[in-house]
Design an enzyme around this catalytic site. Structure first.
Site, PDB file in Angstrom:
ATOM      1  N   PRO A 109       0.916  -1.247   0.049  1.00  0.00           N
ATOM      2  CA  PRO A 109       0.005   0.008   0.044  1.00  0.00           C
ATOM      3  C   PRO A 109       0.933   1.077   0.047  1.00  0.00           C
ATOM      4  O   PRO A 109       1.961   1.254   0.560  1.00  0.00           O
ATOM      5  CB  PRO A 109      -0.744  -0.167   1.245  1.00  0.00           C
ATOM      6  CG  PRO A 109      -0.058  -1.044   2.028  1.00  0.00           C
ATOM      7  CD  PRO A 109       0.759  -1.968   1.306  1.00  0.00           C
ATOM      8  N   GLU A 110       0.445   2.006  -0.768  1.00  0.00           N
ATOM      9  CA  GLU A 110       1.257   3.526  -0.619  1.00  0.00           C
ATOM     10  C   GLU A 110       0.504   4.637  -0.002  1.00  0.00           C
ATOM     11  O   GLU A 110      -0.652   4.288   0.533  1.00  0.00           O
ATOM     12  CB  GLU A 110       1.475   4.095  -2.300  1.00  0.00           C
ATOM     13  CG  GLU A 110       2.094   2.904  -2.992  1.00  0.00           C
ATOM     14  CD  GLU A 110       3.038   3.536  -4.080  1.00  0.00           C
ATOM     15  OE1 GLU A 110       3.403   5.005  -4.013  1.00  0.00           O
ATOM     16  OE2 GLU A 110       3.453   3.026  -5.112  1.00  0.00           O
TER      17      GLU A 110
END
Ligand SMILES: [Zn+2]
Length: 286
Positions: free
Chosen positions: A2-3
């Site tokens: 996830p960013e």
């Protein structure tokens, strides 16, 4: 992984559903989930007893819950970690590694992680409300503490590839591989250009684009999740449609129509347009 935008979606969910509630019990299953907590799983569960969640915070891709304003429960989402808010009688997920009960008898918080790269750990909060374990991470572009002019000055001194600098979380946090490629495509700069060879306005423009593209992803993500279901699953389907660089190899550039290419960089893939983003003449040392 996830960013920043995906992590922010989780943070907002925790803000809405967990902050202000009093934890009465934590149940940790197995030792893997607590491997980043030096004192071990039992200590982690003990210390998550009888504390109030006072904030849900984030810096870059780091996420934590502040407890009584003293400690932070750092949530590493890893590759597949999820924070779920569910009724206590909902069937237990196969990969649920931690469960939290609250004094209000309301929904439980659960940490579910299929691939177990994620985990939970406690860290004392510093005077700036940043956990000690996160203190070495630079502010991200959405924070008040972020000073873009200072980041540009530090970048300009570096003889390293600009993409490497964008991914350096001690310089500016929150920019991962996907958003670095998008920012560089928007700025028309090849990721292997050296920071020192780019002008300060160009470096600043790349950072502006990084903030802009992550902000757009946040706009998309903010509307897509169910109120009782706080979830993150790596690269998000909702945003794939608007990516111009990441994963676009073999397809025409959205700006000039040239076929996009994929290159190996820092053990990952980089995606760019060979015409809009010409390679530096000499290959930089990545
Ligand atoms: Zn192009």
């Amino acid at each position: 992984m996830p960013e920043l935008p995906e992590v922010e979606v989780v943070r907002r969910g925790l803000q809405d559903h967990v902050v202000g509630r009093h934890l009465t019990r934590a149940r940790i299953s197995g030792v893997r989930v607590a491997r980043r907590h030096d004192a071990g799983a039992e200590d982690l569960a003990d210390r998550l007893h009888d504390v109030t969640v006072t904030a849900a915070s984030r810096r870059g891709k780091y996420l934590w819950l502040a407890l009584d304003g003293e400690d932070a429960l750092i949530v590493h989402l890893g590759m597949s970690g999820q924070m779920l808010v569910e009724p206590a009688d909902a069937p237990l997920e196969k990969h649920c590694h931690a469960r939290f009960d609250f004094s209000d008898g309301g929904p439980q918080l659960r940490f579910v992680d299929q691939r177990t790269f994620g985990g939970l750990a406690l860290s004392p909060l510093g005077p700036d409300a940043i956990p000690q374990a996160v203190a070495h991470i630079a502010p991200d572009p959405f924070e008040a503490a972020y000073d873009q002019a200072a980041v540009v000055r530090r970048m300009k001194l570096r003889d390293s590839a600009v993409k490497r600098a964008l991914l350096d979380q001690t310089l500016v946090s929150g920019i991962g591989n996907i958003y670095a490629d998008e920012a560089l495509w928007r700025a028309r700069v090849h990721g292997e250009r050296l920071c020192s060879a780019l002008t300060k306005p160009t470096l600043s423009r790349i950072l502006d684009h990084a903030r802009e593209v992550m902000g757009e992803a946040l706009g998309h993500g903010g509307t897509s999740f169910d109120s009782l279901y706080v979830n993150v699953n790596g690269a998000s389907g909702y945003f794939d449609r608007s990516l111009h660089a990441y994963g676009r190899d073999g397809t025409p550039c959205d700006r000039c129509g040239t076929i996009m290419c994929r290159e190996h960089f820092m053990n990952r893939s980089s995606f760019s347009c060979p015409v809009c983003q010409p390679r530096p003449r000499r290959r930089s040392v990545a």
